[in-house]
Design a protein around this motif. Sequence first.
Motif: not given
Length: 178
Positions: A22-24, A26-28, A30-31, A33-34
Amino acid sequence: MKKLKKGRRGDGKATLRKRLHHWNARKFLQKIKRVTMLKGVEIVEVKPAYTSVIGMLKYAPQLSIDKDVAGAYVIRRRALSYKEDVPENYEKLLKDKAYLEFALKRYEEREKELTELIEKETNEYKRNALEGELRSVENARKLLANFLQSLQSKPSSREGANGRNPEQGETKKVSQSA
């Protein structure tokens, strides 16, 4: 000592496999970058297309590194806005018409060999592997044939709208007298 529960595959890591499934990505990203924005670190995104190939052909032999490290090296160079030139040796080969014709013949011969092997092969899995290789050989042959044809053909003159070519300069205007 406590016994580990076995997962479906017998390695005791069923929950880890589930998390990784379930690892994503795109979310990784984004994190990342943040967090980097909060820390004041600049991120430069580059397209990774052909970085492994360029690294394998250009930097791996020069620097004695493996192709993955060389691909990362190419990504870093792209982030620093460096352009990758075609190495001189490859440029010479691409301009050598005799070599290109030789390579084209080799691809055609390999295509025939693979076609014969596929017809004789009874094992489905081996046949699938041969068909995959045949597709890649066909693609390479077509690419090389198109490249060779583009070298042989002379550039044709383009005509603009109404038979005019804007690159030819000023066209003569014909005036009609009454």
